[in-house]
Scaffold this active site. Sequence first.
Site, PDB file in Angstrom:
ATOM      1  N   HIS A 100       0.801  -1.226   0.000  1.00  9.23           N
ATOM      2  CA  HIS A 100       0.000   0.000   0.000  1.00  9.23           C
ATOM      3  C   HIS A 100       0.830   1.272   0.000  1.00  9.23           C
ATOM      4  CE1 HIS A 100      -4.416   1.190   1.103  1.00  9.23           C
ATOM      5  NE2 HIS A 100      -3.960   1.835   0.061  1.00  9.23           N
ATOM      6  N   ASP A 123     -10.008  -0.255   3.859  1.00  6.77           N
ATOM      7  CA  ASP A 123      -8.808  -0.845   4.460  1.00  6.77           C
ATOM      8  C   ASP A 123      -9.068  -1.199   5.922  1.00  6.77           C
ATOM      9  OD1 ASP A 123      -6.136  -1.440   5.178  1.00  6.77           O
ATOM     10  OD2 ASP A 123      -5.324   0.264   4.077  1.00  6.77           O
ATOM     11  N   HIS A 125      -6.717  -0.874   7.991  1.00 12.39           N
ATOM     12  CA  HIS A 125      -5.788   0.024   8.677  1.00 12.39           C
ATOM     13  C   HIS A 125      -5.995   1.466   8.230  1.00 12.39           C
ATOM     14  CE1 HIS A 125      -3.938  -4.015   8.194  1.00 12.39           C
ATOM     15  NE2 HIS A 125      -3.600  -3.840   9.467  1.00 12.39           N
ATOM     16  N   ASP A 127      -3.356   3.611   7.905  1.00 13.24           N
ATOM     17  CA  ASP A 127      -2.159   4.011   7.132  1.00 13.24           C
ATOM     18  C   ASP A 127      -1.820   5.477   7.354  1.00 13.24           C
ATOM     19  OD1 ASP A 127      -2.016   1.424   6.277  1.00 13.24           O
ATOM     20  OD2 ASP A 127      -2.895   1.794   4.309  1.00 13.24           O
ATOM     21  N   HIS A 140       4.368   1.023   4.210  1.00 19.17           N
ATOM     22  CA  HIS A 140       3.005   0.753   3.725  1.00 19.17           C
ATOM     23  C   HIS A 140       1.950   1.153   4.762  1.00 19.17           C
ATOM     24  CE1 HIS A 140       2.054  -3.618   5.330  1.00 19.17           C
ATOM     25  NE2 HIS A 140       2.648  -2.889   6.253  1.00 19.17           N
ATOM     26  N   ASP A 227      -7.475  -1.775  -0.253  1.00 15.95           N
ATOM     27  CA  ASP A 227      -6.534  -2.752   0.274  1.00 15.95           C
ATOM     28  C   ASP A 227      -7.319  -4.039   0.505  1.00 15.95           C
ATOM     29  OD1 ASP A 227      -4.870  -4.311   1.974  1.00 15.95           O
ATOM     30  OD2 ASP A 227      -3.880  -2.501   2.724  1.00 15.95           O
ATOM     31  N   ASP A 229      -6.812  -6.330   2.414  1.00 18.34           N
ATOM     32  CA  ASP A 229      -6.966  -6.734   3.818  1.00 18.34           C
ATOM     33  C   ASP A 229      -8.146  -6.039   4.488  1.00 18.34           C
ATOM     34  OD1 ASP A 229      -6.172  -4.240   5.000  1.00 18.34           O
ATOM     35  OD2 ASP A 229      -4.085  -4.860   5.137  1.00 18.34           O
ATOM     36  N   GLU A 272      -2.001  -4.906  -2.088  1.00 19.69           N
ATOM     37  CA  GLU A 272      -1.676  -5.902  -1.057  1.00 19.69           C
ATOM     38  C   GLU A 272      -2.114  -7.324  -1.410  1.00 19.69           C
ATOM     39  OE1 GLU A 272       0.293  -5.479   1.459  1.00 19.69           O
ATOM     40  OE2 GLU A 272       0.342  -3.319   1.889  1.00 19.69           O
TER      41      GLU A 272
END
Length: 300
Positions: A100, A123, A125, A127, A140, A227, A229, A272
């Site tokens: 990412h 996402d 996360h 980030d 990332h 992303d 994830d 990712e």
Amino acid sequence: MNKQLSVIGVPMDLGQMRRGVDMGPSAIRYAGMVERLEQLKYNIEDLGDIEIPRPKQNTDEKQDNLRNLNEIAEGSRRLAKAVDEVVENKRFPLVLGGDHSIAMGTLAGVAKHYENLGVIWYDAHGDLNTGDSSPSGNIHGMPLAVSLGIGHEKLTSIHDYEPKIKPENIVIIGARSLDEGERVLIEEKGIKVYTMHEVDRMGMTQVMEETVDYLKDRTDGVHLSLDLDGLDPNEAPGVGTPVMGGLSYRESHLAMEMLHQSGMITSAEFVEVNPILDEKNKTASVAVGLMGSLFGESLK
């Protein structure tokens, strides 16, 4: 949506520690991306992959708690230039990752063409880390902060301007793993976040309706940074930082369908995908399926 679509692969694996994510663009292409989008009557121009510089020293070494800083900055500059040219040519940039950290380059190339670029960050996360706040030094986990102009100058200055985006033009969807420094920044900057708690409580339909309403009048273009994830690891196992309790395949298709119906997405990246960690290219196939919904596939 713009039917002229340019694909850029970014085999970047330097923003984190798990090898294999550099093969993500190939895995997504292998899963039938071009054929899927051509069936939807898109004109596809595949520009191939950006060349990513390799570190000359041990990848565990850090500069200012930033792993592989110089190589990632250079790769991001190359990506920003390529994306800039795509937008200049009035085509839709579709970027394939890679980890990412590539979002720094994508946003640098896109945002100069807009006064108020919106960003949907799909996402697990936020980030939003910096070298000071990051527990790992993995870049990332920093691209959204960098794009806000927060972080190391070698990253924030990519493509010779900063910041790329404004905090009030961001919506994070699916967050369930936020570091303390990220929580503080979200509060300070007033960034709109729909955690998994909100998604579960409100339902994806309301989350996406609110997201579209929030962005439609304040932005002149919207970038989707997805992303894999963000999805639950049961749905997308081939990711480097899986977090249980994520978005479902069905919720994600609904989200993409609603974004297509909104007509507001002007650029996108899917990141990712790590085939080394995957099961029979399942995660890349999920990515391609979500692209299908984003670009107009429907069960209707």
